[in-house]
Design an enzyme around this catalytic site. Structure first.
Site, mmCIF file in Angstrom:
data_model
loop_
_atom_site.group_PDB
_atom_site.id
_atom_site.type_symbol
_atom_site.label_atom_id
_atom_site.label_comp_id
_atom_site.label_asym_id
_atom_site.label_seq_id
_atom_site.Cartn_x
_atom_site.Cartn_y
_atom_site.Cartn_z
ATOM 1 N N HIS A 1 0.846 -1.207 0.000
ATOM 2 C CA HIS A 1 0.000 0.000 0.000
ATOM 3 C C HIS A 1 0.878 1.251 0.000
ATOM 4 O O HIS A 1 1.515 1.586 0.995
ATOM 5 C CB HIS A 1 -0.919 0.017 1.224
ATOM 6 C CG HIS A 1 -1.943 1.111 1.149
ATOM 7 N ND1 HIS A 1 -3.274 0.873 0.882
ATOM 8 C CD2 HIS A 1 -1.824 2.456 1.288
ATOM 9 C CE1 HIS A 1 -3.935 2.020 0.871
ATOM 10 N NE2 HIS A 1 -3.069 2.998 1.107
ATOM 11 N N HIS B 1 1.478 5.439 -2.002
ATOM 12 C CA HIS B 1 0.960 6.543 -2.841
ATOM 13 C C HIS B 1 2.146 7.180 -3.558
ATOM 14 O O HIS B 1 2.748 8.131 -3.066
ATOM 15 C CB HIS B 1 0.233 7.573 -1.979
ATOM 16 C CG HIS B 1 -1.029 7.050 -1.373
ATOM 17 N ND1 HIS B 1 -2.266 7.224 -1.952
ATOM 18 C CD2 HIS B 1 -1.237 6.309 -0.267
ATOM 19 C CE1 HIS B 1 -3.190 6.632 -1.214
ATOM 20 N NE2 HIS B 1 -2.596 6.063 -0.193
ATOM 21 N N GLN C 1 -9.460 9.812 -4.984
ATOM 22 C CA GLN C 1 -9.106 10.483 -3.723
ATOM 23 C C GLN C 1 -10.227 11.390 -3.190
ATOM 24 O O GLN C 1 -10.508 11.422 -2.005
ATOM 25 C CB GLN C 1 -7.829 11.307 -3.932
ATOM 26 C CG GLN C 1 -7.442 12.247 -2.807
ATOM 27 C CD GLN C 1 -6.732 11.544 -1.660
ATOM 28 O OE1 GLN C 1 -5.595 11.103 -1.797
ATOM 29 N NE2 GLN C 1 -7.403 11.432 -0.525
ATOM 30 N N HIS D 1 -9.437 2.064 -0.083
ATOM 31 C CA HIS D 1 -9.268 2.775 1.175
ATOM 32 C C HIS D 1 -10.628 2.663 1.853
ATOM 33 O O HIS D 1 -11.629 3.137 1.326
ATOM 34 C CB HIS D 1 -8.951 4.245 0.922
ATOM 35 C CG HIS D 1 -7.529 4.497 0.572
ATOM 36 N ND1 HIS D 1 -6.966 4.024 -0.573
ATOM 37 C CD2 HIS D 1 -6.552 5.170 1.246
ATOM 38 C CE1 HIS D 1 -5.693 4.391 -0.595
ATOM 39 N NE2 HIS D 1 -5.412 5.085 0.488
ATOM 40 N N GLU E 1 -11.120 4.642 6.803
ATOM 41 C CA GLU E 1 -9.929 5.277 7.400
ATOM 42 C C GLU E 1 -10.423 6.436 8.254
ATOM 43 O O GLU E 1 -10.361 7.606 7.877
ATOM 44 C CB GLU E 1 -8.940 5.759 6.331
ATOM 45 C CG GLU E 1 -7.610 6.175 6.957
ATOM 46 C CD GLU E 1 -6.560 6.603 5.949
ATOM 47 O OE1 GLU E 1 -6.885 6.674 4.747
ATOM 48 O OE2 GLU E 1 -5.418 6.874 6.371
ATOM 49 N N ASP F 1 2.384 3.242 2.941
ATOM 50 C CA ASP F 1 1.361 4.261 2.679
ATOM 51 C C ASP F 1 1.968 5.553 2.113
ATOM 52 O O ASP F 1 1.711 5.901 0.970
ATOM 53 C CB ASP F 1 0.538 4.546 3.938
ATOM 54 C CG ASP F 1 -0.822 5.164 3.627
ATOM 55 O OD1 ASP F 1 -1.239 5.159 2.448
ATOM 56 O OD2 ASP F 1 -1.475 5.651 4.573
HETATM 57 FE FE FE2 Z 1 -3.525 5.078 1.676
#
Ligand code: FE2
Length: 422
Positions: free
Chosen positions: A57, A59, A152, A210, A213, A309
């Site tokens: 995971h 970005h 996002q 996701h 979260e 992440d």
């Molecule tokens: Fe994430």
């Protein structure tokens, strides 16, 4: 003549030393004493060989952008999302690519040879998608990069979220992502999960969302994701990432949820470095840790891996892409310092993560890809404690990174002596 012969390596806790023969990108044989003529021979000196680390995971479109256009003063997830929104209009393909390639040098040097990265699909130009597709293809001999189409700003909440998602998938993004807890309502979140799973089923793709979260115990989109997985026959192909609300959920509810997740063969990715930092921000004291219930998920036979992440971006100001640092934080934050639990954490950044990504040929058996890392440690527990030097990183039988053995010298008054932290 074979390509590579590794001598005197340990492959597990207290296992006898072995030699590993590699040729044509594959492991040919692993056994105690191999004699073969090789183009290159490495003496592992009793140190440990592991299959490569896998970050399940990440970005990559935002990585190393810290400070652009400003620093995250509150350190919160929501300020991070706002900063990312401010940065988006100023992003250029050249800058995204340069940062991604810089990061990948760190990844390879740390022995991460497979990375699943989310890429924002709510930017109408899909610039990040185009750049990371290019990076994925250009770097494929060095590292396996898997892209997740990540809305996002919300699939339904952002303008043209659905059509942009489809365009990203048409361009060749590998996995369908989502962010149900960020949609406007719980109902929209539920709807987005159903739509995205249907999209994945129709295209034969995996899903990685996701999900939840949040510290809100009522954020329960993982229940819907599990249901849709079963309904659409996606068992084993769906991942719930972050799942931080699970930390705060009612115990009775979780006792119902976990067996359902096991039945649906869900994968879960916990991100201890980042969520230890981002969660519990609305709490006074005591402050919640805000991580999914990893030991309990594992007890139910659910595949759990760990992700980094973020690295030096609007959400997290630290990191070098060392997956042992992630596992080390996991050991503390998840109360997993028991001997077997440390073993499980090592699995979570290697074999479990490879399962989440669906990698083929992963492992140290004959026939597997000749991808491996020689660590300056002799056991998994040492590796977790020391975050040791990656002496050699090997991809398809070729050394792609090398770091000299690190030995400190101390003078306690009787002349210099070498310190062995083992
Ligand atoms: Fe994430």
């Amino acid at each position: 003549m074979i390509d590579l012969l590794i001598k005197n390596a340990t492959i597990g806790n207290n296992s006898p030393l072995v030699d590993i023969a590699c040729h044509d990108g594959r492991i040919m044989e692993v056994s105690p004493s191999l004699e073969a003529e090789a183009m290159q021979t490495i003496d592992a000196k009793g140190y440990m060989v592991t299959p490569p680390f896998v970050d399940s995971h990440f970005h990559m479109d935002a990585t190393l952008s810290m400070g652009l256009p400003r620093l995250n003063q509150s350190g919160t997830l929501l300020e991070g999302i706002r900063i990312w929104g401010e940065l988006k209009p100023d992003l250029t393909p050249e800058a995204i690519k340069a940062r991604a390639l810089k990061l990948l040098r760190w990844s390879v040097a740390k022995g991460n040879l497979a990375i699943r990265t989310h890429v924002d699909t709510t930017d109408p130009t899909l610039m990040g998608v185009d750049v990371l597709l290019e990076v994925r293809d250009e770097m494929k001999d060095l590292v396996d990069i898997q892209l997740v189409a990540f809305p996002q700003d919300g699939l339904l909440r952002s303008e043209n979220g659905v059509s942009l998602m489809c365009r990203a998938l048409d361009k060749g993004v590998d996995v369908v992502g989502g962010i149900p807890h960020f949609e406007r309502t719980m109902e929209d979140g539920r709807k987005s999960v159903a739509m995205l799973c249907e999209l994945a089923a129709a295209r034969g793709l995996m899903v990685d969302m996701h999900c939840d979260e949040s510290d809100d115990p009522h954020s329960r989109h993982i229940e819907t994701l599990t249901f849709e997985t079963q309904r659409l026959g996606l068992q084993g192909r769906v991942t719930g990432s972050h799942l931080t609300s699970m930390h705060s959920m009612d115990n009775y509810y979780v006792s119902k949820l976990l067996p359902l997740m096991a039945e649906a063969n869900m994968n879960c990715v916990c991100n201890p470095l980042v969520n230890m930092n981002l969660q519990g921000r609305h709490d006074t004291y005591p402050k919640r840790r805000g991580l999914m219930r990893v030991p309990e998920l594992m007890d139910h036979g659910i595949n759990v891996s760990l992700g980094h992440d973020d690295i030096m971006d609007p959400w997290y100001p630290m990191g070098t892409h060392d997956m042992l640092e992630v596992a080390h934080m996991g050991a503390h934050a998840l109360h997993m310092t028991g001997v077997n639990q440390q073993n499980l954490l090592f699995d979570a950044v290697t074999v479990n993560a490879s399962q989440t990504l669906g990698l083929k040929g992963y492992g140290l058996e004959a026939g597997c890809n000749a991808d491996m890392v020689i660590l300056q440690a002799t056991s998994r527990m040492e590796a977790l404690r020391l975050h040791p030097t990656r002496l050699f990183v090997i991809r398809r039988g070729r050394v792609v990174s090398e770091t000299p053995e690190v030995l400190a010298t101390v003078n306690m008054g009787n002349g210099p002596e070498t310190v062995d932290f083992r």
